[in-house]
Design an enzyme around this catalytic site. Sequence first.
Site, PDB file in Angstrom:
ATOM      1  N   ASP A  77       0.799  -1.228   0.000  1.00  0.00           N
ATOM      2  CA  ASP A  77       0.000   0.000   0.000  1.00  0.00           C
ATOM      3  C   ASP A  77       0.834   1.281   0.000  1.00  0.00           C
ATOM      4  OD1 ASP A  77       1.003  -0.165   2.510  1.00  0.00           O
ATOM      5  OD2 ASP A  77      -0.906  -0.223   3.560  1.00  0.00           O
ATOM      6  N   ARG A 264      -4.555   4.562   6.659  1.00  0.00           N
ATOM      7  CA  ARG A 264      -4.920   4.312   5.265  1.00  0.00           C
ATOM      8  C   ARG A 264      -5.904   5.331   4.741  1.00  0.00           C
ATOM      9  NH1 ARG A 264      -4.117  -1.023   3.399  1.00  0.00           N
ATOM     10  NH2 ARG A 264      -5.533  -0.336   1.771  1.00  0.00           N
ATOM     11  N   TYR A 273       1.129  -3.637  10.874  1.00  0.00           N
ATOM     12  CA  TYR A 273       2.104  -4.700  10.603  1.00  0.00           C
ATOM     13  C   TYR A 273       2.626  -5.168  11.945  1.00  0.00           C
ATOM     14  CZ  TYR A 273       2.650  -3.777   5.602  1.00  0.00           C
ATOM     15  OH  TYR A 273       2.457  -3.650   4.264  1.00  0.00           O
ATOM     16  N   PRO A 356       8.533  -6.216   4.072  1.00  0.00           N
ATOM     17  CA  PRO A 356       7.710  -5.060   3.697  1.00  0.00           C
ATOM     18  C   PRO A 356       7.977  -3.850   4.580  1.00  0.00           C
ATOM     19  CG  PRO A 356       6.435  -6.538   5.067  1.00  0.00           C
ATOM     20  CD  PRO A 356       7.814  -7.142   4.948  1.00  0.00           C
TER      21      PRO A 356
HETATM   22  P1  FAD Z   1       2.531  -9.732  -7.555  1.00  0.00           P
HETATM   23  O1  FAD Z   1       1.839  -8.565  -7.003  1.00  0.00           O
HETATM   24  O2  FAD Z   1       2.728 -10.926  -6.710  1.00  0.00           O
HETATM   25  O3  FAD Z   1       1.742 -10.118  -8.867  1.00  0.00           O
HETATM   26  C1  FAD Z   1       1.982 -11.314  -9.569  1.00  0.00           C
HETATM   27  C2  FAD Z   1       0.748 -11.641 -10.385  1.00  0.00           C
HETATM   28  O4  FAD Z   1       1.036 -12.764 -11.209  1.00  0.00           O
HETATM   29  C3  FAD Z   1      -0.428 -12.019  -9.509  1.00  0.00           C
HETATM   30  O5  FAD Z   1      -1.572 -11.337  -9.931  1.00  0.00           O
HETATM   31  C4  FAD Z   1      -0.545 -13.520  -9.706  1.00  0.00           C
HETATM   32  O6  FAD Z   1      -1.877 -13.988  -9.600  1.00  0.00           O
HETATM   33  C5  FAD Z   1      -0.018 -13.693 -11.112  1.00  0.00           C
HETATM   34  N1  FAD Z   1       0.527 -15.020 -11.361  1.00  0.00           N
HETATM   35  C6  FAD Z   1       1.332 -15.743 -10.562  1.00  0.00           C
HETATM   36  N2  FAD Z   1       1.646 -16.921 -11.146  1.00  0.00           N
HETATM   37  C7  FAD Z   1       1.049 -16.922 -12.348  1.00  0.00           C
HETATM   38  C8  FAD Z   1       0.996 -17.853 -13.415  1.00  0.00           C
HETATM   39  N3  FAD Z   1       1.651 -19.020 -13.367  1.00  0.00           N
HETATM   40  N4  FAD Z   1       0.264 -17.557 -14.510  1.00  0.00           N
HETATM   41  C9  FAD Z   1      -0.416 -16.365 -14.593  1.00  0.00           C
HETATM   42  N5  FAD Z   1      -0.409 -15.455 -13.597  1.00  0.00           N
HETATM   43  C10 FAD Z   1       0.321 -15.730 -12.495  1.00  0.00           C
HETATM   44  N6  FAD Z   1       4.115  -5.739   0.158  1.00  0.00           N
HETATM   45  C11 FAD Z   1       4.105  -4.755   1.052  1.00  0.00           C
HETATM   46  O7  FAD Z   1       4.868  -3.796   0.898  1.00  0.00           O
HETATM   47  N7  FAD Z   1       3.230  -4.768   2.104  1.00  0.00           N
HETATM   48  C12 FAD Z   1       2.357  -5.819   2.298  1.00  0.00           C
HETATM   49  O8  FAD Z   1       1.594  -5.841   3.238  1.00  0.00           O
HETATM   50  C13 FAD Z   1       2.361  -6.859   1.396  1.00  0.00           C
HETATM   51  N8  FAD Z   1       1.523  -7.877   1.527  1.00  0.00           N
HETATM   52  C14 FAD Z   1       1.527  -8.870   0.624  1.00  0.00           C
HETATM   53  C15 FAD Z   1       0.643  -9.913   0.781  1.00  0.00           C
HETATM   54  C16 FAD Z   1       0.592 -10.930  -0.172  1.00  0.00           C
HETATM   55  C17 FAD Z   1      -0.390 -12.051   0.015  1.00  0.00           C
HETATM   56  C18 FAD Z   1       1.459 -10.892  -1.287  1.00  0.00           C
HETATM   57  C19 FAD Z   1       1.410 -11.959  -2.354  1.00  0.00           C
HETATM   58  C20 FAD Z   1       2.360  -9.860  -1.419  1.00  0.00           C
HETATM   59  C21 FAD Z   1       2.409  -8.845  -0.469  1.00  0.00           C
HETATM   60  N9  FAD Z   1       3.299  -7.783  -0.580  1.00  0.00           N
HETATM   61  C22 FAD Z   1       3.274  -6.789   0.312  1.00  0.00           C
HETATM   62  C23 FAD Z   1       4.268  -7.699  -1.674  1.00  0.00           C
HETATM   63  C24 FAD Z   1       3.796  -6.796  -2.782  1.00  0.00           C
HETATM   64  O9  FAD Z   1       2.437  -7.015  -3.009  1.00  0.00           O
HETATM   65  C25 FAD Z   1       4.660  -7.097  -3.981  1.00  0.00           C
HETATM   66  O10 FAD Z   1       5.985  -6.638  -3.716  1.00  0.00           O
HETATM   67  C26 FAD Z   1       4.208  -6.452  -5.245  1.00  0.00           C
HETATM   68  O11 FAD Z   1       2.870  -6.750  -5.465  1.00  0.00           O
HETATM   69  C27 FAD Z   1       5.066  -6.975  -6.390  1.00  0.00           C
HETATM   70  O12 FAD Z   1       4.375  -6.889  -7.556  1.00  0.00           O
HETATM   71  P2  FAD Z   1       4.485  -7.985  -8.715  1.00  0.00           P
HETATM   72  O13 FAD Z   1       3.577  -7.497  -9.772  1.00  0.00           O
HETATM   73  O14 FAD Z   1       5.904  -8.188  -9.059  1.00  0.00           O
HETATM   74  O15 FAD Z   1       3.979  -9.340  -8.095  1.00  0.00           O
END
Ligand code: FAD
Length: 650
Positions: A77, A264, A273, A356
Amino acid sequence: MQFHLDGFCPGDPRIADPEAAVSKPGPPTPLPEEVDVLVVGSGPTGLTVAAQLVAFPDLTVCVAEAKPGPLQLGQADGIACRTMEMFQAFGFAAAVMEEAYWVNETVFWGPDPDDPSGIRRNDRIPDVEDGLSEMPHVILNQARVHDHYLQVMANAEHPLTPVYRRRFVDLDLPANDDDPVVARFERLDEGREGTIEAVRARYVIGCDGARSRVRTAIGRELVGDAANQAWGVMDVLAVTDFPDVRYKAVVHSADEGSLLIIPREGGYLARLYIELDKLAEGERVANRDLTVDHLIDAAGRILAPYRLDVREVAWWSVYEIGQRLCDRFDDVPASAVGTRHPRVFIAGDACHTHSPKAGQGMNVSMQDGFNLAWKLAAVLRGRSAPLLLDTYSAERHAVAEELIEFDREFAAMFSAASKTAEHELGRGSDEDAPAVDPAVFQRHFQQQGRYTAGVATRYGPSLLTAEAPAQHRATGFVVGTRFHSGPVIRLADAKPMQLGHTVEADGRWRLFVFGDRADPTASDSALNRLCHRLLTNDDSPLRRYTPASADIDAVLDVRAVLQQSHHDVNIGDLPPLLRPTKGRYGLIDYQKVFCPDLVKGPDVFDLRSVDREAGAVVIVRPDQHVATVTDLGDLEAIADFFNPFMLDVR
Ligand code: FAD
């Protein structure tokens, strides 16, 4: 804006109907058989890439996502100042600023020496150092960030929606560079489960998160400390007498652990957290059977004697985090760098994970996407040679390495500060625990402010961030760092604005020509001569790289910043390059020239230490980073910078 008073509602708070407020997946569509770019995953990284690529209607793009629809809740966030600067380029910073919580001050709480069972406020500090950015540090649900990107994609000339319920399985890398990469997906939609579909793509980007299968498919792995720290996080609507619940608050209790409060958007919601235990080797947090009640109880104990009465939990999660990194962010083996160009990339959590605590995950991930997408577009559209793509892994790996290092230190200090509190009060059970005074932690937090704001990133010397022949002419625009905006007044209409906001996410390069002291309308001023040479000289990058049918600023956008007041210069007397005729009617573009605000100040020449005698040309990349700085008289240096990677289109 206030919202969530009677309970958390996902989606756009400006829309009353809860159904209409949330983003929907849209009608089911098949995966295309062939595209220029295939993006796997629609998290913040994948959506940044997609939002940039839709700026080019001549490119075909597909985003494939395993989930059934857009994210509604939870996850990251924190939006750093630097990310807001990028959102400005995408056109939705103002909407985010209106909706988000602004982190203006951070407060630090520690054990109360008079009553060690309680806590007291030790200090409060400005969250962002003055002058670091024109943008604030804000907090907004990751799902809403996704919504804004989805809207940019929907508004494009060729609207783009992710194809949901498609799970990436694996891919084939062709031996021949002219053949497409073939990616296979498993359908997850009802009635079609298990069906395999294939997409042929010139480039594939794995933005599929920490458990990335694209990463596995190109034989890369995350290396580092495995998930060793458990975290609890919850978004709550609560009643409390803790006075700083609307401040970002770092709370170290004497012997109940630590808590981070992140207020928020909407005025009522807060994220807490809670640092949980260190996990044993190979242990998964899921096996600990932690419930939301554990988190609420832990938070209540840390905040005691203040009361925390949780009325609603909008989202919660317990998850484990390790500091891990991939050795490269593309499919080219280290031994083949320079002889082969990448076809498959990984970005975001797929190539780096960390705690985080400093709110970096989403921010750094989106910057990965921003760094990569314009390069792909430039190569696919025949503007740049494929060697441009080699710079992605090199630049972003260095940033991720720094982040892991930073996070390791920051996370260790965060935990150690609370242990020290226990020690000081004679309650510490772990005599060997590292000791860090909470005041030292606070100082560290302050010193790292530039880093956490995202503005400390500096790309090392490379093809794209050249050794600057005239860095000394503009020391406030450091090569490799992001272009640090400053206030200006637009000459043609006296609009006060930020110079940096002229850099939109449209794949164009900017040449900011800061004028010399001479009258800019005089034909022998350095500014006037440079503009003339850029327009007419046969070797000018403008002539070489701009297609004949395109507007003169379609590839390299020249903007001038004068030293004179906007009242003292007649725009009609400036060189034609600074008032170009464009479009089907040949209309004049009046938005190319800016002046300092000499009445209210500050003068952008002083603010960014630009040489008033000689002026300077600051060349800015499409992702807002300073590429090089040259003298006004040095057209050769400008040409030499672009020649190694731009393609002559005459
Ligand atoms: P992600 O946001 O993980 O996005 C990856 C996307 O790829 C997802 O939509 C997933 O569904 C999709 N995907 C995965 N595998 C496949 C596949 N095989 N085929 C097709 N699609 C696929 N960061 C913080 O700073 N504070 C927090 O509180 C926090 N909480 C989090 C809680 C959770 C449950 C998660 C998963 C992450 C959290 N994070 C948090 C980390 C933060 O969300 C990530 O650093 C950030 O979202 C990174 O972005 P990204 O797009 O690289 O990956």
